[in-house]
Design an enzyme around this catalytic site. Structure first.
Site, PDB file in Angstrom:
ATOM      1  N   ASP A  13     -32.618  25.768  21.514  1.00  0.00           N
ATOM      2  CA  ASP A  13     -33.885  26.412  21.161  1.00  0.00           C
ATOM      3  C   ASP A  13     -33.904  26.582  19.648  1.00  0.00           C
ATOM      4  O   ASP A  13     -33.030  26.094  18.933  1.00  0.00           O
ATOM      5  CB  ASP A  13     -34.073  27.731  21.929  1.00  0.00           C
ATOM      6  CG  ASP A  13     -33.189  28.863  21.450  1.00  0.00           C
ATOM      7  OD1 ASP A  13     -32.337  28.662  20.546  1.00  0.00           O
ATOM      8  OD2 ASP A  13     -33.338  29.984  21.982  1.00  0.00           O
ATOM      9  N   CYS A  70     -28.291  28.263  22.083  1.00  0.00           N
ATOM     10  CA  CYS A  70     -29.388  29.193  21.789  1.00  0.00           C
ATOM     11  C   CYS A  70     -28.771  30.343  20.993  1.00  0.00           C
ATOM     12  O   CYS A  70     -27.611  30.256  20.576  1.00  0.00           O
ATOM     13  CB  CYS A  70     -30.125  29.651  23.043  1.00  0.00           C
ATOM     14  SG  CYS A  70     -29.262  30.796  24.133  1.00  0.00           S
ATOM     15  N   THR A  72     -27.715  33.451  21.756  1.00  0.00           N
ATOM     16  CA  THR A  72     -26.504  34.038  22.353  1.00  0.00           C
ATOM     17  C   THR A  72     -25.788  33.075  23.280  1.00  0.00           C
ATOM     18  O   THR A  72     -24.626  33.295  23.618  1.00  0.00           O
ATOM     19  CB  THR A  72     -26.853  35.290  23.190  1.00  0.00           C
ATOM     20  OG1 THR A  72     -27.700  34.891  24.276  1.00  0.00           O
ATOM     21  CG2 THR A  72     -27.506  36.365  22.332  1.00  0.00           C
ATOM     22  N   HIS A 103     -10.378  24.185  35.143  1.00  0.00           N
ATOM     23  CA  HIS A 103     -10.501  24.911  36.406  1.00  0.00           C
ATOM     24  C   HIS A 103     -11.848  24.769  37.092  1.00  0.00           C
ATOM     25  O   HIS A 103     -11.925  24.865  38.325  1.00  0.00           O
ATOM     26  CB  HIS A 103     -10.237  26.402  36.185  1.00  0.00           C
ATOM     27  CG  HIS A 103      -8.859  26.693  35.717  1.00  0.00           C
ATOM     28  ND1 HIS A 103      -8.407  27.976  35.538  1.00  0.00           N
ATOM     29  CD2 HIS A 103      -7.815  25.880  35.386  1.00  0.00           C
ATOM     30  CE1 HIS A 103      -7.150  27.944  35.113  1.00  0.00           C
ATOM     31  NE2 HIS A 103      -6.779  26.687  35.009  1.00  0.00           N
ATOM     32  N   HIS A 138      -7.996  23.739  42.426  1.00  0.00           N
ATOM     33  CA  HIS A 138      -9.347  24.114  41.997  1.00  0.00           C
ATOM     34  C   HIS A 138     -10.438  23.388  42.793  1.00  0.00           C
ATOM     35  O   HIS A 138     -11.586  23.823  42.783  1.00  0.00           O
ATOM     36  CB  HIS A 138      -9.531  23.829  40.507  1.00  0.00           C
ATOM     37  CG  HIS A 138      -8.500  24.493  39.662  1.00  0.00           C
ATOM     38  ND1 HIS A 138      -8.457  25.858  39.472  1.00  0.00           N
ATOM     39  CD2 HIS A 138      -7.454  23.972  38.971  1.00  0.00           C
ATOM     40  CE1 HIS A 138      -7.426  26.152  38.700  1.00  0.00           C
ATOM     41  NE2 HIS A 138      -6.805  25.022  38.379  1.00  0.00           N
TER      42      HIS A 138
END
Length: 153
Positions: A13, A70, A72, A103, A138
């Site tokens: 963004d 973005c 955060t 994982h 996993h």
């Protein structure tokens, strides 16, 4: 075509434009083909649109991995994980990048431009791309993240 020839899809963004440009330059310098799906400016845009574009490129096989940025990393990672074929991880450092590949077999990396610096982001990206999925113990967990899985009654 070898996996190294398949592009890395990038999306962001307005808050992630500068960091994405840094990541793109590093990828290209390292010889990775790049599919830059925008945005390319700082005018306000909606991050779900760019997450969807990157996720489509990954799920359709046009990109080997996706990288989303973005402010955060939170919103764009939530948007990416709406696609059932995507395992997007928001990471803050190379340890998180390594572990999510080992994982979780993550296929999209999310970064927060306002949360980490360029050098940490570059280190996380390099680690993400270089780390293989471990499989084994996993596999059963990753299978439960797939679109075909449903919990037992």
């Amino acid at each position: 075509m070898s996996p190294a020839d398949i592009p890395i899809a990038l999306g962001n963004d307005h808050a992630g434009t500068e960091l994405k440009a840094t990541l793109r330059a590093a990828l290209e310098a390292a010889g990775h083909p790049v599919l830059d799906l925008g945005t390319h400016g700082t005018e306000s845009v909606d991050y779900p649109d760019f997450a969807a574009a990157v996720c489509a490129a990954v799920t359709e096989g046009r990109a080997r991995f996706g990288v989303l940025v973005c402010g955060t990393g939170i919103g764009i990672s939530i948007a990416a994980n709406r696609n059932p074929a995507i395992r997007c991880a928001l990471v803050q450092d190379s340890t998180g990048a390594r572990l999510t590949r080992q994982h979780n077999d993550a296929n999209v990396l999310a970064l927060g431009a306002r949360m980490i610096g360029a050098e940490v982001a570059l280190d996380a990206l390099r680690t993400f791309l270089a780390t293989p999925y471990e499989g084994g113990r996993h596999d059963r967990r990753v299978l439960k993240l797939s679109p075909a899985w449903s919990p037992s009654p």
